[in-house]
Design a protein around this motif. Structure first.
Motif, short mmCIF file in Angstrom:
data_model
loop_
_atom_site.label_atom_id
_atom_site.label_comp_id
_atom_site.label_asym_id
_atom_site.label_seq_id
_atom_site.Cartn_x
_atom_site.Cartn_y
_atom_site.Cartn_z
N VAL A 173 0.84 -1.20 0.00
CA VAL A 173 0.00 0.00 0.00
C VAL A 173 0.88 1.25 0.00
O VAL A 173 0.65 2.19 -0.79
N CYS A 174 1.89 1.28 0.85
CA CYS A 174 2.74 2.48 0.94
C CYS A 174 3.55 2.70 -0.33
O CYS A 174 3.73 3.85 -0.77
N GLU A 175 4.02 1.64 -0.94
CA GLU A 175 4.74 1.79 -2.22
C GLU A 175 3.85 2.41 -3.28
O GLU A 175 4.28 3.25 -4.07
N SER A 176 2.58 2.03 -3.29
CA SER A 176 1.64 2.60 -4.25
C SER A 176 1.38 4.07 -3.95
O SER A 176 1.35 4.90 -4.87
N ALA A 227 -5.06 4.51 7.32
CA ALA A 227 -4.77 5.93 7.12
C ALA A 227 -3.67 6.41 8.07
O ALA A 227 -2.77 7.15 7.66
N ALA A 228 -3.73 5.98 9.33
CA ALA A 228 -2.71 6.39 10.30
C ALA A 228 -1.33 5.88 9.91
O ALA A 228 -0.33 6.61 10.00
N THR A 229 -1.27 4.65 9.47
CA THR A 229 0.02 4.05 9.07
C THR A 229 0.57 4.74 7.83
O THR A 229 1.77 5.06 7.77
N VAL A 230 -0.28 4.97 6.84
CA VAL A 230 0.18 5.56 5.58
C VAL A 230 0.66 6.99 5.80
O VAL A 230 1.69 7.40 5.25
N GLN A 231 -0.05 7.78 6.61
CA GLN A 231 0.42 9.16 6.83
C GLN A 231 1.73 9.16 7.60
O GLN A 231 2.55 10.07 7.43
N ASP A 232 1.96 8.15 8.42
CA ASP A 232 3.23 8.05 9.15
C ASP A 232 4.37 7.69 8.21
O ASP A 232 5.47 8.27 8.30
N LYS A 233 4.11 6.76 7.29
CA LYS A 233 5.18 6.28 6.40
C LYS A 233 5.36 7.13 5.15
O LYS A 233 6.44 7.16 4.56
N CYS A 234 4.28 7.79 4.72
CA CYS A 234 4.30 8.46 3.41
C CYS A 234 3.96 9.95 3.49
O CYS A 234 3.56 10.55 2.49
N SER A 282 -2.60 15.15 -0.95
CA SER A 282 -3.91 15.53 -0.41
C SER A 282 -4.22 14.65 0.79
O SER A 282 -3.58 13.60 0.99
N PRO A 283 -5.20 15.04 1.62
CA PRO A 283 -5.57 14.20 2.76
C PRO A 283 -6.07 12.83 2.31
O PRO A 283 -6.67 12.68 1.25
N ILE A 284 -5.81 11.82 3.13
CA ILE A 284 -6.30 10.47 2.85
C ILE A 284 -7.82 10.47 2.98
O ILE A 284 -8.38 10.97 3.97
N ALA A 285 -8.51 9.90 1.99
CA ALA A 285 -9.97 9.88 1.98
C ALA A 285 -10.49 8.52 2.45
O ALA A 285 -9.90 7.48 2.17
N ARG A 286 -11.62 8.56 3.17
CA ARG A 286 -12.31 7.34 3.58
C ARG A 286 -13.77 7.42 3.12
O ARG A 286 -14.45 8.40 3.40
N VAL A 287 -14.21 6.40 2.40
CA VAL A 287 -15.61 6.31 1.99
C VAL A 287 -16.15 5.03 2.61
O VAL A 287 -15.82 3.93 2.17
#
Length: 325
Positions: free
Chosen positions: A248-251, A275-282, A288-293
């Motif tokens: 996920v983070c590589e993408s 979302a928490a992990t990706v904002q920490d790593k990336c 833009s902000p990570i979106a959740r639907v």
């Protein structure tokens, strides 16, 4: 290869596992001669006998308690909970016994051979007791694996891998896809890796992440986005626990954007952890902000199911907001 729907693929996987290992047994409410409420276990009792496929009393806590005992003594139980919504009476057994027995006994005993199958999710007009998506409750539990297939091919390969894995696995089946379509499934034995996400479409503008039935929704939204000139990368997470943060983070490093969609309510849903992990790593790669639907923070409604469900139009609008932020 054979054409199978998701139910047939699950049934085929159970037959494959039971033929390969005589210690595999299947049990739950109405799974015997009746084949279960969705017929996933059809003909197993006729083929393997009442000792290896049998009905249990209507007690989810009892089903998992019994399964824990079998697993700890060397059997390979596949326990069915009739609906994901019914799993909560067994929550104590799963969280405090299934997941912790190896740790608690210092490795002397284990429930690692246990697989718990359960249908989850909405889209069948089942109301609030037959439509929930409880994966996030169990994702907080070290010692479990949580696996969710999106199609018949995935279902067979992931279920066989789950049954043979040396850890207890909660295998959640998207019920609205049971008979929705068919796909090519190898008739021979095969497994797919647990804990590994799959990139189903490459893209450059935004990463879309989902699992189970929500993958179909994401794919439809991707087609709409393509018409707007937005090139989305699509990932099927497949395993909630452990989840493939690396893929996920590589993408996200490549696309700079992430949208996560699941049927469960927004608050405390597994998208929050991602979302928490990706904002920490990336963090420095995000445009833009990570979106959740996600589903709404309400009990699952019967009359307003369409309003509750995160459909392809909601996802498409969120894609545009994220890309044009």
């Amino acid at each position: 290869m054979a054409k199978m729907n998701l139910l047939q693929a699950i049934n085929n996987a159970l037959i494959t596992a039971m033929e390969e290992n005589e210690k595999v047994m299947v049990f739950g409410e109405d799974v015997g001669h009746f084949g279960g409420v969705f017929r996933a276990t059809s003909n197993l009792q006729q083929k393997f006998g009442r000792d290896r496929c049998f009905n249990t009393p209507l007690t989810e806590q009892g089903i998992i308690g019994f399964a824990n005992g079998l697993a700890s003594q060397g059997s390979v139980p596949v326990a069915e909970i009739q609906f994901g919504d019914y799993i909560f009476p067994a929550f104590d057994q799963i969280v405090n016994e299934t997941a912790k027995w190896r740790y608690r006994s210092g490795g002397q005993f284990s429930c690692g051979t246990l697989t718990i199958r359960t249908p989850y999710g909405g889209g069948i007009a089942g109301g609030h007791y037959h439509s929930q998506s409880p994966e996030a409750y169990f994702a907080h539990t070290p010692g479990l694996k949580i696996v969710i297939p999106r199609n018949p091919y995935q279902a067979k390969g992931l279920l066989l891998a789950s049954i043979r894995d040396d850890n207890p696995v909660l295998f959640m089946e998207p019920k609205r896809l049971y008979r929705a379509s068919t796909g090519e499934v190898p008739e021979e034995d095969y497994t797919l890796p647990l804990g590994k996400a799959e990139i189903t479409k490459s893209g450059t503008d935004i990463t879309l992440l989902a699992w189970g039935a929500q993958m179909e929704v994401i794919d439809k939204a991707t087609e709409l986005a393509q018409k707007e000139g937005i090139d989305a990368e699509v990932i099927d997470l497949r395993s909630i626990l452990p989840w493939d943060a690396e893929t996920v983070c590589e993408s996200v490093v490549k696309t700079g954007r992430l949208l996560i969609s699941h049927e469960a309510p927004l608050t405390g849903g597994f998208a929050s952890e991602i979302a928490a992990t990706v904002q920490d790593k990336c963090f420095l790669n995000l445009e833009s902000p990570i979106a959740r639907v996600c589903g709404l923070d309400t009990p699952y409604p019967l009359a307003h199911e369409k309003e509750y469900m995160p459909d392809h139009l909601k996802v498409f609008e969120a894609i545009k907001r994220t890309v044009h932020y």
